[in-house]
Design an enzyme around this catalytic site. Structure first.
Site, mmCIF file in Angstrom:
data_model
loop_
_atom_site.group_PDB
_atom_site.id
_atom_site.type_symbol
_atom_site.label_atom_id
_atom_site.label_comp_id
_atom_site.label_asym_id
_atom_site.label_seq_id
_atom_site.Cartn_x
_atom_site.Cartn_y
_atom_site.Cartn_z
ATOM 1 N N LYS A 114 -2.242 2.445 -8.171
ATOM 2 C CA LYS A 114 -2.290 2.939 -6.789
ATOM 3 C C LYS A 114 -1.575 4.275 -6.745
ATOM 4 O O LYS A 114 -0.686 4.541 -7.563
ATOM 5 C CB LYS A 114 -1.589 1.956 -5.839
ATOM 6 C CG LYS A 114 -2.083 2.039 -4.418
ATOM 7 C CD LYS A 114 -3.408 1.320 -4.259
ATOM 8 C CE LYS A 114 -3.942 1.444 -2.853
ATOM 9 N NZ LYS A 114 -5.132 0.601 -2.669
HETATM 10 P P1 NAD Z 1 -8.709 4.090 7.258
HETATM 11 O O1 NAD Z 1 -7.694 5.175 7.198
HETATM 12 O O2 NAD Z 1 -10.143 4.428 7.139
HETATM 13 O O3 NAD Z 1 -8.538 3.255 8.628
HETATM 14 C C1 NAD Z 1 -7.336 2.663 9.016
HETATM 15 C C2 NAD Z 1 -7.499 2.176 10.441
HETATM 16 O O4 NAD Z 1 -6.323 1.464 10.817
HETATM 17 C C3 NAD Z 1 -7.688 3.276 11.479
HETATM 18 O O5 NAD Z 1 -8.579 2.860 12.476
HETATM 19 C C4 NAD Z 1 -6.289 3.438 12.080
HETATM 20 O O6 NAD Z 1 -6.314 3.953 13.407
HETATM 21 C C5 NAD Z 1 -5.846 1.987 12.066
HETATM 22 N N1 NAD Z 1 -4.396 1.831 12.118
HETATM 23 C C6 NAD Z 1 -3.429 2.572 11.485
HETATM 24 N N2 NAD Z 1 -2.217 2.119 11.832
HETATM 25 C C7 NAD Z 1 -2.411 1.090 12.666
HETATM 26 C C8 NAD Z 1 -1.541 0.229 13.371
HETATM 27 N N3 NAD Z 1 -0.222 0.340 13.253
HETATM 28 N N4 NAD Z 1 -2.092 -0.736 14.164
HETATM 29 C C9 NAD Z 1 -3.433 -0.857 14.278
HETATM 30 N N5 NAD Z 1 -4.314 -0.064 13.646
HETATM 31 C C10 NAD Z 1 -3.797 0.903 12.849
HETATM 32 O O7 NAD Z 1 -8.264 3.026 6.136
HETATM 33 P P2 NAD Z 1 -9.177 1.942 5.421
HETATM 34 O O8 NAD Z 1 -9.731 2.563 4.183
HETATM 35 O O9 NAD Z 1 -10.065 1.298 6.414
HETATM 36 O O10 NAD Z 1 -8.060 0.903 4.924
HETATM 37 C C11 NAD Z 1 -7.536 -0.092 5.795
HETATM 38 C C12 NAD Z 1 -6.869 -1.166 4.950
HETATM 39 O O11 NAD Z 1 -7.802 -1.695 4.028
HETATM 40 C C13 NAD Z 1 -5.684 -0.705 4.097
HETATM 41 O O12 NAD Z 1 -4.754 -1.762 3.986
HETATM 42 C C14 NAD Z 1 -6.320 -0.447 2.741
HETATM 43 O O13 NAD Z 1 -5.376 -0.536 1.681
HETATM 44 C C15 NAD Z 1 -7.308 -1.566 2.705
HETATM 45 N N6 NAD Z 1 -8.424 -1.369 1.784
HETATM 46 C C16 NAD Z 1 -9.278 -0.320 1.900
HETATM 47 C C17 NAD Z 1 -10.339 -0.190 1.016
HETATM 48 C C18 NAD Z 1 -11.364 0.906 1.136
HETATM 49 O O14 NAD Z 1 -12.340 0.876 0.359
HETATM 50 N N7 NAD Z 1 -11.237 1.846 2.038
HETATM 51 C C19 NAD Z 1 -10.507 -1.131 -0.015
HETATM 52 C C20 NAD Z 1 -9.626 -2.206 -0.091
HETATM 53 C C21 NAD Z 1 -8.588 -2.303 0.818
#
Ligand code: NAD
Length: 424
Positions: A114
């Site tokens: 990571k």
């Molecule tokens: P992103 O940046 O695209 O979206 C994050 C979302 O969460 C946004 O809508 C933001 O406004 C919201 N957010 C941020 N802080 C917040 C809070 N305190 N309360 C409520 N909402 C909040 O990120 P993502 O890629 O969608 O990732 C989200 C989660 O999924 C993370 O934990 C990431 O590690 C995990 N994840 C992502 C992927 C991927 O392929 N993008 C894969 C596996 C896991």
């Protein structure tokens, strides 16, 4: 020169200690032995770099940044890069360890890694973001590579950011290296289906979990926290499959309509206003209220540790689908389990992204690209198989889905480590 200060972390528990404790608990279940446990409790490598960036006004800001590899017993390490003000080394190490388990659970030939930069990407211009990304890539250039460690997007990073990483690495090598990073835009070697893969994989897990409980996706009432890559795609896919999305939220707050929120309308509103505020077809709710809504499926798809010992007793959903990494604290996990709530753990529920990242890496190495149907069918096969394997262990050993997923994953990594032997 100014150094950007990170705000206090939003997490209650130290995520690294949480990840290690999860491992210790599973180690006692499957008896991997103390020597193996000691190896797996540590990260193989953690690099901390400073990233000086010239801002548009001519000043220079210096950002703290990390790249961590937890384990490479099963293959090169794989894991996203996060741009967020609350990134810490400890959080990055925890996320790297979770990636090791996720890749092993999915049967991918990868270890876990990571990366993160302590920054607020929303406050940066495109040019500042590009300069930051290119300098960060250069600082970690000896750590990454298609056979070594392959980054991908995470919170706050996008396909465009991956394109800059790909370009910076390739410029330094003198030729295009498609396999150095995944989550790239389609026209520079990305894979069809990668953008929505994490949400799609989570959707497959929700479908399988509902089936185990004698239900279908059609008619299921779903509340989703976070409307980024994971949350928004999951919302669209579940709505398309006949589910009712009763609530959505982002970092500024949420919206709720028990009769269902149109995901397209919510997205259009957010595109125009950058928030859900004043969305006419639903009531405003807080993120805390969303977690306690009466629904069938609750999907935390934002940041870590949102379901805690303080609010786990208020969760009313019968299934929690962890779209985010680490959204449930150890204490909350036990409370949900005792209450009979089925938690689909992050290493299973959000693994769709890394599975299609693996497909993108394979396509990049072969320079031969697949059709969308092929990508989605292969994703379905891998996620459904991993779900079944986890479910079987959950039932046979009478342990939670998280413990079952970890037990399978840790067992596979241990087996690879033993078979390879300890060098020298
Ligand atoms: P992103 O940046 O695209 O979206 C994050 C979302 O969460 C946004 O809508 C933001 O406004 C919201 N957010 C941020 N802080 C917040 C809070 N305190 N309360 C409520 N909402 C909040 O990120 P993502 O890629 O969608 O990732 C989200 C989660 O999924 C993370 O934990 C990431 O590690 C995990 N994840 C992502 C992927 C991927 O392929 N993008 C894969 C596996 C896991």
């Amino acid at each position: 020169m100014t150094t950007l200060q990170a705000p206090a972390s939003f997490t209650q528990e130290n995520p690294w200690e949480m990840a290690r404790e999860q491992l210790r608990r599973v180690a006692s279940l499957i008896d991997i032995g103390e020597n193996m446990l000691n190896v797996l409790l540590e990260c193989k490598k953690a690099v901390e770099v400073s990233v000086p960036v010239r801002m548009d006004d001519g000043s220079v800001l210096v950002y703290d940044a990390f790249r961590v590899t937890h384990n490479v017993a099963r293959g090169p390490s794989k894991g996203g890069i996060r741009y967020h003000p609350a990134v810490t080394l400890e959080e990055t190490k925890a996320l790297a360890m979770w990636m090791t388990w996720k890749c092993a659970l999915m049967g991918l030939p990868f270890g876990g890694a990571k990366g993160g930069v302590v920054c607020d990407p929303k406050s940066l211009s495109q040019l500042e973001l590009e300069r930051l990304t290119r300098r960060y890539t250069t600082e970690i250039i000896n750590q990454i590579g298609p056979e070594v460690d392959i980054p991908a997007p995470d919170v706050g990073t996008s396909p465009q950011v991956m394109a800059w990483i790909f370009d910076t690495y390739s410029m330094n090598k003198g030729y295009s290296v498609l396999g150095v990073v995944t989550g790239k835009p389609l026209h520079v070697g990305g894979s069809l289906g990668r953008e929505e893969a994490t949400g799609r994989g989570a959707g497959f897990c929700v479908r399988e979990a509902l089936r185990k409980r004698g239900h279908e996706l059609a008619g299921a009432r779903v509340a989703i926290q976070g409307f980024g890559n994971v949350g928004a795609n999951l919302a669209f896919l579940l709505e398309e499959a006949g589910g009712t999305i009763v609530a959505l939220s982002d970092s500024t707050g949420g919206i709720y309509n028990p009769a269902g929120v149109s995901v397209e309308a919510a997205k259009a509103h957010k595109r125009e206003h950058r928030t859900f505020e004043d969305f006419a077809e639903a009531d405003a709710i807080t993120n805390a209220e969303l977690l306690a809504l009466d629904c069938d499926v609750l999907a935390p798809c934002a940041l870590e540790q949102v379901i805690t010992g303080d609010n786990a007793t208020e969760v009313k959903a019968s299934i929690v689908c962890e779209g985010a990494n680490g959204p449930t604290t150890l204490e909350a996990d036990e409370i949900l389990h005792d209450r009979g709530i089925l938690v689909l753990p992050d290493v299973l529920a959000n693994a769709g992204g890394v599975v299609v990242s693996y497909f993108e890496w394979v396509q990049g190495l072969q320079e031969y690209f697949w059709k969308l149907d092929e990508v989605n069918a292969k994703l379905n096969d891998i996620i459904t198989r991993a779900f079944e394997e986890t479910w079987r262990m959950h039932v046979e050993r009478e342990i939670s889905m998280r413990q079952a997923a970890y037990a399978l994953a840790v067992g596979r990594v241990s087996e690879a480590t033993v078979t390879r032997g300890l060098y020298p």
